[in-house]
Motif scaffolding. Structure first.
Motif, PDB file in Angstrom:
ATOM      1  N   THR A  88       0.707  -1.233   0.099  1.00  0.00           N
ATOM      2  CA  THR A  88      -0.178  -0.081  -0.039  1.00  0.00           C
ATOM      3  C   THR A  88       0.818   1.452  -0.138  1.00  0.00           C
ATOM      4  O   THR A  88       2.013   1.176   0.508  1.00  0.00           O
ATOM      5  CB  THR A  88      -1.118  -0.091   1.128  1.00  0.00           C
ATOM      6  N   CYS A  89       0.419   2.281  -0.615  1.00  0.00           N
ATOM      7  CA  CYS A  89       0.973   3.571  -0.716  1.00  0.00           C
ATOM      8  C   CYS A  89       0.433   4.389   0.468  1.00  0.00           C
ATOM      9  O   CYS A  89       0.822   5.797   0.321  1.00  0.00           O
ATOM     10  CB  CYS A  89       0.990   4.194  -2.137  1.00  0.00           C
ATOM     11  N   LEU A  90      -0.035   3.963   1.600  1.00  0.00           N
ATOM     12  CA  LEU A  90      -0.410   4.983   2.610  1.00  0.00           C
ATOM     13  C   LEU A  90       0.752   5.825   3.067  1.00  0.00           C
ATOM     14  O   LEU A  90       1.816   5.499   3.467  1.00  0.00           O
ATOM     15  CB  LEU A  90      -0.577   3.930   3.896  1.00  0.00           C
ATOM     16  N   GLY A  91       0.349   7.295   3.094  1.00  0.00           N
ATOM     17  CA  GLY A  91       1.252   8.360   3.390  1.00  0.00           C
ATOM     18  C   GLY A  91       1.702   9.036   2.304  1.00  0.00           C
ATOM     19  O   GLY A  91       2.202  10.118   2.215  1.00  0.00           O
ATOM     20  N   GLN A  92       1.920   8.044   0.898  1.00  0.00           N
ATOM     21  CA  GLN A  92       2.376   8.614  -0.202  1.00  0.00           C
ATOM     22  C   GLN A  92       1.460   9.186  -1.163  1.00  0.00           C
ATOM     23  O   GLN A  92       1.849   9.181  -2.310  1.00  0.00           O
ATOM     24  CB  GLN A  92       3.297   7.526  -0.811  1.00  0.00           C
ATOM     25  N   GLU A  93       0.101   9.146  -0.760  1.00  0.00           N
ATOM     26  CA  GLU A  93      -0.944   9.402  -1.734  1.00  0.00           C
ATOM     27  C   GLU A  93      -0.786  10.787  -2.518  1.00  0.00           C
ATOM     28  O   GLU A  93      -1.352  10.643  -3.668  1.00  0.00           O
ATOM     29  CB  GLU A  93      -2.059   9.456  -0.909  1.00  0.00           C
ATOM     30  N   TYR A  94      -0.305  12.005  -1.960  1.00  0.00           N
ATOM     31  CA  TYR A  94      -0.010  12.891  -2.619  1.00  0.00           C
ATOM     32  C   TYR A  94       0.743  13.011  -3.972  1.00  0.00           C
ATOM     33  O   TYR A  94       0.564  13.971  -4.742  1.00  0.00           O
ATOM     34  CB  TYR A  94       0.172  14.133  -1.617  1.00  0.00           C
ATOM     35  N   VAL A  95       1.874  12.148  -3.718  1.00  0.00           N
ATOM     36  CA  VAL A  95       2.651  12.073  -4.897  1.00  0.00           C
ATOM     37  C   VAL A  95       2.166  12.005  -6.292  1.00  0.00           C
ATOM     38  O   VAL A  95       2.316  12.970  -7.212  1.00  0.00           O
ATOM     39  CB  VAL A  95       3.914  11.193  -4.597  1.00  0.00           C
ATOM     40  N   PRO A  96       1.531  10.851  -6.519  1.00  0.00           N
ATOM     41  CA  PRO A  96       0.812  10.797  -7.957  1.00  0.00           C
ATOM     42  C   PRO A  96      -0.171  11.702  -8.147  1.00  0.00           C
ATOM     43  O   PRO A  96      -0.260  11.934  -9.310  1.00  0.00           O
ATOM     44  CB  PRO A  96       0.352   9.214  -7.818  1.00  0.00           C
ATOM     45  N   VAL A  97      -0.884  12.140  -7.169  1.00  0.00           N
ATOM     46  CA  VAL A  97      -1.964  13.010  -7.386  1.00  0.00           C
ATOM     47  C   VAL A  97      -1.435  14.506  -7.779  1.00  0.00           C
ATOM     48  O   VAL A  97      -1.716  14.909  -8.970  1.00  0.00           O
ATOM     49  CB  VAL A  97      -2.796  13.236  -6.005  1.00  0.00           C
ATOM     50  N   ALA A  98      -0.142  14.756  -7.214  1.00  0.00           N
ATOM     51  CA  ALA A  98       0.392  16.054  -7.458  1.00  0.00           C
ATOM     52  C   ALA A  98       0.928  15.927  -8.842  1.00  0.00           C
ATOM     53  O   ALA A  98       0.884  16.723  -9.859  1.00  0.00           O
ATOM     54  CB  ALA A  98       1.747  16.220  -6.664  1.00  0.00           C
ATOM     55  N   ILE A  99       1.795  14.785  -9.234  1.00  0.00           N
ATOM     56  CA  ILE A  99       2.203  14.426 -10.516  1.00  0.00           C
ATOM     57  C   ILE A  99       1.105  14.591 -11.876  1.00  0.00           C
ATOM     58  O   ILE A  99       1.392  14.948 -12.769  1.00  0.00           O
ATOM     59  CB  ILE A  99       3.132  13.195 -10.582  1.00  0.00           C
ATOM     60  N   GLU A 100       0.227  13.729 -11.416  1.00  0.00           N
ATOM     61  CA  GLU A 100      -0.746  13.725 -12.688  1.00  0.00           C
ATOM     62  C   GLU A 100      -1.016  14.801 -13.212  1.00  0.00           C
ATOM     63  O   GLU A 100      -1.451  15.185 -14.282  1.00  0.00           O
ATOM     64  CB  GLU A 100      -2.213  12.860 -12.143  1.00  0.00           C
ATOM     65  N   GLY A 101      -1.139  16.134 -11.960  1.00  0.00           N
ATOM     66  CA  GLY A 101      -1.562  17.250 -12.456  1.00  0.00           C
ATOM     67  C   GLY A 101      -0.690  18.025 -13.683  1.00  0.00           C
ATOM     68  O   GLY A 101      -1.119  18.933 -14.135  1.00  0.00           O
ATOM     69  N   LEU A 102       0.455  17.654 -13.681  1.00  0.00           N
ATOM     70  CA  LEU A 102       1.488  17.622 -14.592  1.00  0.00           C
ATOM     71  C   LEU A 102       1.592  16.848 -15.944  1.00  0.00           C
ATOM     72  O   LEU A 102       2.543  17.300 -16.700  1.00  0.00           O
ATOM     73  CB  LEU A 102       2.932  17.851 -13.835  1.00  0.00           C
ATOM     74  N   LEU A 103       0.832  15.824 -15.905  1.00  0.00           N
ATOM     75  CA  LEU A 103       0.988  15.152 -16.950  1.00  0.00           C
ATOM     76  C   LEU A 103      -0.155  15.159 -18.217  1.00  0.00           C
ATOM     77  O   LEU A 103      -1.350  15.657 -17.485  1.00  0.00           O
ATOM     78  CB  LEU A 103       1.200  13.597 -16.413  1.00  0.00           C
ATOM     79  N   ASP A 104       0.010  14.665 -19.288  1.00  0.00           N
ATOM     80  CA  ASP A 104      -1.031  14.620 -20.231  1.00  0.00           C
ATOM     81  C   ASP A 104      -1.506  13.115 -20.403  1.00  0.00           C
ATOM     82  O   ASP A 104      -0.665  12.154 -20.218  1.00  0.00           O
ATOM     83  CB  ASP A 104      -0.387  14.935 -21.592  1.00  0.00           C
ATOM     84  N   PRO A 105      -2.780  12.855 -20.708  1.00  0.00           N
ATOM     85  CA  PRO A 105      -3.130  11.531 -20.666  1.00  0.00           C
ATOM     86  C   PRO A 105      -2.147  10.584 -21.931  1.00  0.00           C
ATOM     87  O   PRO A 105      -1.935   9.556 -22.135  1.00  0.00           O
ATOM     88  CB  PRO A 105      -4.185  11.447 -21.405  1.00  0.00           C
ATOM     89  N   ALA A 106      -1.588  11.530 -22.894  1.00  0.00           N
ATOM     90  CA  ALA A 106      -0.922  10.662 -24.062  1.00  0.00           C
ATOM     91  C   ALA A 106       0.620  10.508 -23.305  1.00  0.00           C
ATOM     92  O   ALA A 106       1.487   9.768 -24.269  1.00  0.00           O
ATOM     93  CB  ALA A 106      -0.905  11.716 -25.040  1.00  0.00           C
ATOM     94  N   ASP A 107       1.118  11.251 -22.403  1.00  0.00           N
ATOM     95  CA  ASP A 107       2.297  10.524 -21.593  1.00  0.00           C
ATOM     96  C   ASP A 107       2.211   9.171 -21.346  1.00  0.00           C
ATOM     97  O   ASP A 107       1.286   8.855 -20.890  1.00  0.00           O
ATOM     98  CB  ASP A 107       2.551  11.409 -20.246  1.00  0.00           C
ATOM     99  N   HIS A 108       3.277   8.763 -21.011  1.00  0.00           N
ATOM    100  CA  HIS A 108       3.393   7.228 -20.636  1.00  0.00           C
ATOM    101  C   HIS A 108       3.852   7.334 -19.037  1.00  0.00           C
ATOM    102  O   HIS A 108       4.511   8.113 -18.604  1.00  0.00           O
ATOM    103  CB  HIS A 108       4.385   6.478 -21.300  1.00  0.00           C
TER     104      HIS A 108
END
Ligand SMILES: Cc1ncc(C[n+]2csc(CCOP(=O)(O)OP(=O)(O)O)c2C)c(N)n1
Length: 299
Positions: free
Chosen positions: A45-65
């Motif tokens: 589980t990523c308990l404690g780390q949830e904000y990392v991908p949420v922050a990163i996704e805001g910088l990515l495009d669906p066409a990025d891998h």
């Protein structure tokens, strides 16, 4: 580059907080299902780390891998918001995103791939970054790894080629201070910044958990990745749960420290009414998805 963030939560958008809380509720539900004997195999589980991908996704495009690792539920959910497809995958039920053969660690969907083999994804991500550079300029390959994965030689082969060929490769390091049971101080000589510098690759240290601040900090550097400057972004984060299910070897003092630094505590303090309202929503959503998926036929 260090950013110490002063008032986490103040500018955090409702949707971002909802997904951070939903990922947390999802992970707690998995541990609960294990406890009841309803899940098999392993899960991290990523308990404690949830904000990392949420922050990163805001910088990515669906066409990025996006390339994920063994601790990947948050990476997947932040990208696709697909609770039932992932839970069905982990439980081997109908509607599973990979027909139930991938489980927790091996997910393939659209431009997303995860692997439980540490370091395996970096050379693959570098190859995809080369393809993107040639065929889809402006897109990038983002790969999540942990601090412990810097013990894998393949990481350095990929960093070398990424620097040499100026590949649009974004390496997101979730440095949670531990690799399974080995503290980072016992497995990593020098620093992650120093290792990036050895290849002439930029490094940004994120020592805070405020999602809007993180995006402000990374916006320019990620644009640079799209232009062919590979980058290592190192999040100083914490793992609140065990390595996988019940295998936490840390001292009570270390666990207390991790809990004191939990992003959720600061978000709650910033706006308790909003936090509680969204937490109720997130828990209810995961609870209803879990009840529905448990009732499904095997995949
Ligand atoms: C090549 C390889 N070696 C060992 C393992 C077993 N293993 C799974 S996770 C893990 C620790 C990973 O630590 P880190 O990269 O810091 O990520 P974290 O678990 O802290 O998120 C290990 C040793 C593995 N999955 N792959």
């Amino acid at each position: 580059m260090t950013e110490l963030l002063e008032r986490p939560g103040a500018r955090l958008g409702e949707e971002d907080l909802l997904w951070m809380l939903t990922i947390r509720a999802f992970e707690h539900t998995l541990l609960d299902l294990y406890g009841k004997g309803l899940l098999h195999g392993t899960t991290h589980t990523c308990l404690g780390q949830e904000y990392v991908p949420v922050a990163i996704e805001g910088l990515l495009d669906p066409a990025d891998h996006v390339f994920s690792n063994h601790r990947g539920h948050g990476h997947y959910l932040a990208r696709f918001h697909d609770l039932d497809g992932l839970l069905a995958e982990i439980m081997g039920r109908r509607g599973a995103v990979c027909g139930g053969v991938g489980g927790s660690q091996h997910i393939r969907r659209d431009r997303y791939l995860s692997t439980g083999v540490q370091g395996e994804s970096l050379p693959v991500a570098a190859g995809v970054a080369l393809h993107l550079k040639r065929a889809e300029p402006g897109r990038l390959a983002c790969v999540y790894i942990g601090d412990g994965t810097f013990g894998e030689g393949a990481v350095y082969e990929a960093l070398n080629i990424a620097a040499l060929w100026r590949l649009p490769l974004l390496v997101v390091v979730e440095n949670n201070g531990i690799a399974q049971s080995t503290p980072t101080t016992a497995h990593l000589a020098g620093s992650i910044a120093g290792r990036a510098a050895a290849f002439g690759i930029g490094h940004v240290l994120v020592d805070g958990d405020d999602v809007p601040e993180i995006r402000d900090l990374l916006d320019g550097p990620v644009a640079g990745v799209r232009g062919g400057s590979p980058l290592v972004v190192e999040f100083m984060t914490r793992r609140l749960g065990p390595h996988s299910k019940g295998d936490d070897t840390r001292s009570e003092a270390a666990l207390r420290l991790a809990r004191e630094r939990d992003w959720a505590e600061r978000c709650r303090a910033a706006d308790p009414a909003r936090f509680d309202r969204l937490q109720v929503r997130a828990r209810a959503l995961v609870e209803s998805v879990a009840a529905e998926v448990i009732a499904r036929e095997p995949a």
